[in-house]
Design a protein around this motif. Structure first.
Motif, PDB file in Angstrom:
ATOM      1  N   ARG A   1       2.781  13.377  29.847  1.00 33.01           N
ATOM      2  CA  ARG A   1       1.715  13.479  30.847  1.00 33.01           C
ATOM      3  C   ARG A   1       0.642  12.421  30.612  1.00 33.01           C
ATOM      4  N   ILE A   2       0.231  12.274  29.355  1.00 30.53           N
ATOM      5  CA  ILE A   2      -0.807  11.292  29.032  1.00 30.53           C
ATOM      6  C   ILE A   2      -0.297   9.875  29.267  1.00 30.53           C
ATOM      7  N   GLU A   3       0.947   9.623  28.877  1.00 25.62           N
ATOM      8  CA  GLU A   3       1.502   8.283  29.073  1.00 25.62           C
ATOM      9  C   GLU A   3       1.554   7.931  30.559  1.00 25.62           C
ATOM     10  N   LYS A   4       1.858   8.903  31.378  1.00 24.89           N
ATOM     11  CA  LYS A   4       1.884   8.671  32.822  1.00 24.89           C
ATOM     12  C   LYS A   4       0.493   8.312  33.335  1.00 24.89           C
ATOM     13  N   LEU A   5      -0.515   8.959  32.783  1.00 22.84           N
ATOM     14  CA  LEU A   5      -1.888   8.657  33.191  1.00 22.84           C
ATOM     15  C   LEU A   5      -2.267   7.217  32.855  1.00 22.84           C
ATOM     16  N   THR A   6      -1.773   6.709  31.725  1.00 22.59           N
ATOM     17  CA  THR A   6      -2.115   5.340  31.323  1.00 22.59           C
ATOM     18  C   THR A   6      -1.527   4.303  32.272  1.00 22.59           C
ATOM     19  N   GLY A   7      -0.544   4.711  33.068  1.00 21.09           N
ATOM     20  CA  GLY A   7       0.086   3.783  34.004  1.00 21.09           C
ATOM     21  C   GLY A   7      -0.530   3.792  35.385  1.00 21.09           C
ATOM     22  N   GLN A   8      -1.560   4.617  35.587  1.00 25.42           N
ATOM     23  CA  GLN A   8      -2.217   4.656  36.892  1.00 25.42           C
ATOM     24  C   GLN A   8      -2.930   3.336  37.176  1.00 25.42           C
ATOM     25  N   PRO A   9      -2.912   2.873  38.437  1.00 21.79           N
ATOM     26  CA  PRO A   9      -3.610   1.631  38.786  1.00 21.79           C
ATOM     27  C   PRO A   9      -5.104   1.678  38.452  1.00 21.79           C
ATOM     28  N   ASP A  10      -5.723   2.862  38.643  1.00 21.03           N
ATOM     29  CA  ASP A  10      -7.140   3.029  38.332  1.00 21.03           C
ATOM     30  C   ASP A  10      -7.292   4.265  37.456  1.00 21.03           C
ATOM     31  N   ILE A  11      -7.549   4.047  36.179  1.00 16.28           N
ATOM     32  CA  ILE A  11      -7.632   5.190  35.258  1.00 16.28           C
ATOM     33  C   ILE A  11      -9.058   5.708  35.099  1.00 16.28           C
TER      34      ILE A  11
END
Length: 264
Positions: free
Chosen positions: A129-139
């Motif tokens: 889940r956290i790794e997916k968040l790091t891939g967001q265009p705008d974190i």
């Protein structure tokens, strides 16, 4: 992610920490520098011009900082440097990405432990889940307090599984141990989460399997101390402390170069 992927690689970064962070003239920094302002020591190739003499030049704070690989992740995703595409997006993303990567570091460590096998599915789910968040265009919109709270529950369970039941005198979570005289102390499997160990004398102490998440180890004396298997110890904490060749460290962190110089 493996912890090897969460180590800073300055050669693949646009020197983001040298620009994004604020410096306040003090024992840690020789100058004042506003966030978003490039450090005068940063060269055109995004390298520190005084890297080999940071501590003697008054920039001890730089030698303590560790981005957990956040800098290179942001730089690689951007493709172009902040000089080529002016703006604050990369700078604003750095502290958030760093905290997300720190959570990934702790989760990766927990997954390496045999004692936590019963909660490995939950740990993997949280890491994914956290790794997916790091891939967001705008974190910048990530709910960091919420994510930290969720992960912390798993880290608390990890700590309990590894340390086992301990006596009351080893439950020192958040304790004020500033300058405490703990030379040769038995702190094995102690709960030192968030403890203030600034300038504490821990020489020759037993810190095996101690939970050190968030513990402040600035100028703590670790000469000859045994931190084998210490939980959630980070490179930043080690860099901020004082140690020597006899200090035993977990394999996940490296012995700081300045320790060889007498930890000054």
């Amino acid at each position: 992610m493996l912890r090897a992927d969460l180590r800073a690689d300055c050669g693949s970064c646009f020197g983001l920490c040298c620009v994004a962070l604020t410096f306040a003239k003090s024992a840690d920094f020789a100058i004042d520098k506003a966030a978003g302002e490039p450090c005068p020591n940063l060269d055109e190739g995004f390298r520190c011009g005084i890297h080999q003499k940071l501590r003697t030049s008054g920039f001890q704070g730089c030698t303590v900082y560790d981005c957990f690989g956040a800098g290179q992740k942001i730089s690689r995703a951007a493709g172009k440097s902040w000089r080529e595409q002016p703006g604050r997006q990369m700078f604003e993303a750095l502290p958030i990405m760093r905290q997300l990567h720190e959570l990934l570091w702790y989760l990766a460590e927990a997954l390496e432990l045999e004692q936590t096998s019963a909660i490995h599915p939950q740990l993997r789910a949280a890491s994914d889940r956290i790794e997916k968040l790091t891939g967001q265009p705008d974190i910048t919109s990530v709910d960091l307090p919420g994510e930290r709270a969720k992960v912390n529950e798993l880290l608390l369970r990890t700590s309990a599984l590894v340390r086992g039941k301990q006596s009351r005198n080893k439950e020192r979570r958040g304790a004020d141990l500033f300058g405490a005289k703990l030379r040769g102390a038995d702190l094995s499997a102690a709960n030192l989460r968030g403890a203030y160990l600034i300038a504490a004398d821990l020489r020759g102490s037993d810190l095996r399997r101690a939970d050190l998440i968030g513990a402040d180890l600035r100028d703590a004396r670790l000469e000859g101390a045994d931190l084998t298997g210490a939980l959630f110890l980070t490179q930043s904490q080690v860099n901020a402390a004082r140690g020597d060749a006899k200090t035993k460290l977990p394999s996940s962190v490296t012995r700081p170069p300045h320790w060889a110089a007498g930890s000054k």
